[in-house]
Design a protein around this motif. Sequence first.
Motif, PDB file in Angstrom:
ATOM      1  N   SER B 141       4.330  -4.617   3.675  1.00  0.00           N
ATOM      2  CA  SER B 141       3.438  -5.212   4.679  1.00  0.00           C
ATOM      3  C   SER B 141       4.263  -5.832   5.795  1.00  0.00           C
ATOM      4  O   SER B 141       3.923  -5.732   6.968  1.00  0.00           O
ATOM      5  CB  SER B 141       2.586  -6.296   4.025  1.00  0.00           C
ATOM      6  N   THR B 378      -2.281  -2.614   4.326  1.00  0.00           N
ATOM      7  CA  THR B 378      -3.281  -2.984   3.317  1.00  0.00           C
ATOM      8  C   THR B 378      -4.476  -3.673   3.981  1.00  0.00           C
ATOM      9  O   THR B 378      -4.402  -4.092   5.139  1.00  0.00           O
ATOM     10  CB  THR B 378      -2.691  -3.966   2.280  1.00  0.00           C
ATOM     11  N   GLU B 380      -5.618  -6.581   3.416  1.00  0.00           N
ATOM     12  CA  GLU B 380      -5.292  -7.962   3.789  1.00  0.00           C
ATOM     13  C   GLU B 380      -4.561  -7.984   5.130  1.00  0.00           C
ATOM     14  O   GLU B 380      -4.795  -8.879   5.951  1.00  0.00           O
ATOM     15  CB  GLU B 380      -4.420  -8.615   2.698  1.00  0.00           C
TER      16      GLU B 380
HETATM   17  C1  LIG Z   1      -0.217   6.694  -1.503  1.00  0.00           C
HETATM   18  C2  LIG Z   1       0.690   5.952  -0.584  1.00  0.00           C
HETATM   19  C3  LIG Z   1       1.377   6.653   0.367  1.00  0.00           C
HETATM   20  C4  LIG Z   1       2.250   5.990   1.219  1.00  0.00           C
HETATM   21  N1  LIG Z   1       2.948   6.736   2.127  1.00  0.00           N
HETATM   22  C5  LIG Z   1       3.879   6.120   2.911  1.00  0.00           C
HETATM   23  C6  LIG Z   1       4.676   6.882   3.795  1.00  0.00           C
HETATM   24  O1  LIG Z   1       4.568   8.104   3.862  1.00  0.00           O
HETATM   25  N2  LIG Z   1       5.593   6.252   4.517  1.00  0.00           N
HETATM   26  C7  LIG Z   1       5.761   4.891   4.473  1.00  0.00           C
HETATM   27  O2  LIG Z   1       6.591   4.373   5.193  1.00  0.00           O
HETATM   28  N3  LIG Z   1       5.017   4.138   3.645  1.00  0.00           N
HETATM   29  C8  LIG Z   1       4.095   4.714   2.851  1.00  0.00           C
HETATM   30  N4  LIG Z   1       3.325   3.966   1.986  1.00  0.00           N
HETATM   31  C9  LIG Z   1       3.635   2.536   1.860  1.00  0.00           C
HETATM   32  C10 LIG Z   1       2.566   1.601   2.370  1.00  0.00           C
HETATM   33  O3  LIG Z   1       2.568   1.556   3.758  1.00  0.00           O
HETATM   34  C11 LIG Z   1       2.858   0.232   1.737  1.00  0.00           C
HETATM   35  O4  LIG Z   1       2.632   0.347   0.362  1.00  0.00           O
HETATM   36  C12 LIG Z   1       2.005  -0.863   2.308  1.00  0.00           C
HETATM   37  O5  LIG Z   1       2.345  -1.132   3.637  1.00  0.00           O
HETATM   38  C13 LIG Z   1       2.114  -2.148   1.485  1.00  0.00           C
HETATM   39  O6  LIG Z   1       3.428  -2.537   1.284  1.00  0.00           O
HETATM   40  P1  LIG Z   1       3.956  -2.879  -0.196  1.00  0.00           P
HETATM   41  O7  LIG Z   1       3.632  -1.734  -1.062  1.00  0.00           O
HETATM   42  O8  LIG Z   1       5.366  -3.285  -0.101  1.00  0.00           O
HETATM   43  O9  LIG Z   1       3.089  -4.092  -0.672  1.00  0.00           O
HETATM   44  P2  LIG Z   1       3.315  -5.640  -0.335  1.00  0.00           P
HETATM   45  O10 LIG Z   1       3.558  -5.799   1.090  1.00  0.00           O
HETATM   46  O11 LIG Z   1       4.307  -6.208  -1.290  1.00  0.00           O
HETATM   47  O12 LIG Z   1       1.868  -6.205  -0.678  1.00  0.00           O
HETATM   48  C14 LIG Z   1       1.420  -6.446  -2.007  1.00  0.00           C
HETATM   49  C15 LIG Z   1       0.063  -7.147  -1.921  1.00  0.00           C
HETATM   50  O13 LIG Z   1       0.221  -8.382  -1.222  1.00  0.00           O
HETATM   51  C16 LIG Z   1      -0.654  -8.426  -0.121  1.00  0.00           C
HETATM   52  N5  LIG Z   1       0.016  -9.122   0.994  1.00  0.00           N
HETATM   53  C17 LIG Z   1       1.216  -8.868   1.564  1.00  0.00           C
HETATM   54  N6  LIG Z   1       1.451  -9.691   2.586  1.00  0.00           N
HETATM   55  C18 LIG Z   1       0.375 -10.486   2.691  1.00  0.00           C
HETATM   56  C19 LIG Z   1      -0.014 -11.516   3.580  1.00  0.00           C
HETATM   57  N7  LIG Z   1       0.762 -11.901   4.591  1.00  0.00           N
HETATM   58  N8  LIG Z   1      -1.204 -12.101   3.381  1.00  0.00           N
HETATM   59  C20 LIG Z   1      -2.016 -11.718   2.371  1.00  0.00           C
HETATM   60  N9  LIG Z   1      -1.718 -10.767   1.510  1.00  0.00           N
HETATM   61  C21 LIG Z   1      -0.547 -10.126   1.669  1.00  0.00           C
HETATM   62  C22 LIG Z   1      -0.933  -6.984   0.229  1.00  0.00           C
HETATM   63  O14 LIG Z   1      -2.152  -6.862   0.927  1.00  0.00           O
HETATM   64  C23 LIG Z   1      -0.964  -6.345  -1.142  1.00  0.00           C
HETATM   65  O15 LIG Z   1      -2.231  -6.516  -1.696  1.00  0.00           O
HETATM   66  C24 LIG Z   1       2.420   4.592   1.133  1.00  0.00           C
HETATM   67  C25 LIG Z   1       1.718   3.882   0.175  1.00  0.00           C
HETATM   68  C26 LIG Z   1       0.860   4.551  -0.691  1.00  0.00           C
HETATM   69  C27 LIG Z   1       0.118   3.763  -1.704  1.00  0.00           C
END
Ligand SMILES: Cc1cc2nc3c(=O)[nH]c(=O)nc-3n(C[C@H](O)[C@H](O)[C@H](O)COP(=O)(O)OP(=O)(O)OC[C@H]3O[C@@H](n4cnc5c(N)ncnc54)[C@H](O)[C@@H]3O)c2cc1C
Lengths: 334, 397
Positions: B141, B378, B380
């Motif tokens: 995120s 996401t 959020e």
């Molecule tokens: C099927 C799939 C395909 C994807 N494909 C790609 C791709 O091709 N290329 C690429 O670069 N990325 C890709 N992604 C990655 C995707 O963009 C990230 O998973 C997403 O941005 C969330 O980051 P994270 O997984 O690190 O979760 P985190 O950022 O760690 O978040 C975990 C949880 O905490 C919440 N959260 C985080 N920060 C806050 C905040 N400030 N306030 C409130 N809540 C918060 C989030 O909403 C989430 O519920 C893909 C993801 C999936 C699931």
Amino acid sequence: MTTEYDLSPEDFADTAKAVVNACAEAGTTADRIALLADAGLTGILAGDSCGGMGLPVDFAVPVLHAAGAGMLAAPLLETMLLARAFSGTQDDLATAIAIGHTKVTIAWNGELDGAAGTVDRAPLAEDCDAVLVFRRDGSAILVTLGAGAEVMAEDTLDLERPEARVVITAAEGPELSAETVTELQRIAQILRSALILGAAEDSLERACEYAQDRRQFGKTLVSYQAIQHHLARQCLAVETIRNSIARSLSPHCEMPVDAARATFIGATGLGAKTAETAIQIFGGMGYTWDVPLHRHLRFVRTLAAQGKAAELLDSVAQQLLSGDNIKKELQRAS
Amino acid sequence: MTQTAAVASERPSLETAGDTARAWLDANLPQGLREDILQEREPTFAELSEWESKLHKAGIIGATWPTQYGGGDLGLRAHLDISREIGRTPMPESVNSIGKELAGPIILAVGNERQKAEYLPAILEMRNIWCQGFSEPNAGSDLAGLRTKAEKTDDGWVINGQKIWTSGASKSSHCLLLARTGSVEDRHRGLVLFAVDTSLPGVDIREIKSIDGARHFCEVFFNDVVVPEADMLGSPDQGWAAATRVLSIERATNRMHRAWRFENQLQHLVSACAENPATRRLVEHDYARPLAEVAVNIELLKGHVETLVGSLIDGNEIGPRGSLPKMFWSEAHQDFSKLALDIVSRFPPDLSDPLRAVKRRMEDIYIKARAETIYAGTTEIQLGIIAKRILKLNWER
Ligand SMILES: Cc1cc2nc3c(=O)[nH]c(=O)nc-3n(C[C@H](O)[C@H](O)[C@H](O)COP(=O)(O)OP(=O)(O)OC[C@H]3O[C@@H](n4cnc5c(N)ncnc54)[C@H](O)[C@@H]3O)c2cc1C
């Protein structure tokens, strides 16, 4: 937006806001209708030979948006619809409605089967000269209120436009064909959505302002993510209504009838949720009579009932389950 | 003529780009690729790739790109018309959507002439498959916290770092890579975009199994990968602006067809259930209203998509408003997926093939829909964007 007219719908927004504000100071429904008529707002949709402007439905959207936001206590929706519906067939009547001489409303619930019966959900009927009543065969009749049509006050959720019941013993008056009534109902779906949009947007603005001002635990309410997310969800709701209205009126919309119906059904749920959330954000203050959020909520819920949102949802279900959507698709394809 | 009749007559003629696309799709979609019939096996990557290059030859893909790069030079309205038909056709999702819908538009916006000529036709012809290397283990995120480093040397840029969740990386030839020239503390400054050939020495791709059983998203390691200067997209300071643009495209116009695909899924569910008295009764008695609510949501979603397209045609930028359709779609579609699963899980035994097909499709949609509120930002994060950048709320930190 470019149109073949010299005006654009947005040109009406500021005038409408100013007139709705002036209406808030006016003493009676008649005074308010006079103010609206003087500004030309009641006749926006009426034909130009009937004291109106003959403009398409888009032009009424910002006006009803302002009416919804400003809690206008006048049957503006009904006036606009009837001035339009009688244009072309009964020009004198349409003119009298458009210029505010004949004050009209519509009994949104109930149908007459014959010359006598009871209908209800007629906003501000007590202050009007005539009421449009729907008939079982799909047509409608504009009944003069008085001897043969008695207005009875009713319990009403809406405070600005209290609903009344009308007991009719002799239905006589100018008529609208079933086809015109269908069209009126469809336009009403979009224009009611515009009223709801105004009410929802005003609720959201008030909630945003309050959350940025009120402090708890040493910080403004809006510093808390839970409150930010509440507000953001309501912003999505408001923009969903706005975009769906725009789509329903766009010349590029593939199925404008389905789109108008969905816009209205969606607006009732989303609009009510926005007002409810605003009340929640105001806390105890939100539950007070003086904070007008409950007025918006009451209004949206009343519009949902007047427009028969629940029945319309059933009609969507019926269309979906009968396979009509798929048939329509195939027709479109051929 | 009444005013509504006047409005109706302004509707587009039947000879639109969408009609041509529909006719072609109806005639050419292979049975083996249909998502609404029971398939013996999953299509292979080669079959999917071949299908997509045919779509391009038929003018269905690349419609808005300039003809000199293999496109059709059509406007966004035509793109919307075609997207509707793509959505209505139960065909597989693109295996090169990152190339077509993210890398391509960004190359068109910030790429130089050589890059456009080299990459764009190759994307449409399916000679190049792209992936998007943005997310990292410690920068999801909070994308501006990414660490993958790009150092300028006489031989070009040397890349070191790790990406994760990179969809389709193991099948891709190129990666749209976001890296930084300075330190993590620079946050949004010093970010740079590259077109990285994934066959370069030092690129190591490992598939990750996801909850749907697929091995589609990957970890991608960059160990001293030397990327020619010529493969930098835009200037070093444009990285964040370009990345934000990629993200708003991803949220708003990417897979513009999804409202209509969603409708196709709903209609598939309803029409399959209508074939059998027991499932028909089930749907009519227990699910009529919830299904109607889904149908209403689909219309509302079309409202977001179509007005956004209108606004782009009027010359407006997408900006934070891209969060609106993304959020509305992902949540409405997840709600549908739960409802659909509920319905198919009550199917009687001894199912006919059409009912087995719809059951399998709805179960698959349910599992895959979990990702919809995670990728492309996401829920959020979208709510934060709406609060800050659309409502412009001010708060203390
Ligand atoms: C099927 C799939 C395909 C994807 N494909 C790609 C791709 O091709 N290329 C690429 O670069 N990325 C890709 N992604 C990655 C995707 O963009 C990230 O998973 C997403 O941005 C969330 O980051 P994270 O997984 O690190 O979760 P985190 O950022 O760690 O978040 C975990 C949880 O905490 C919440 N959260 C985080 N920060 C806050 C905040 N400030 N306030 C409130 N809540 C918060 C989030 O909403 C989430 O519920 C893909 C993801 C999936 C699931």
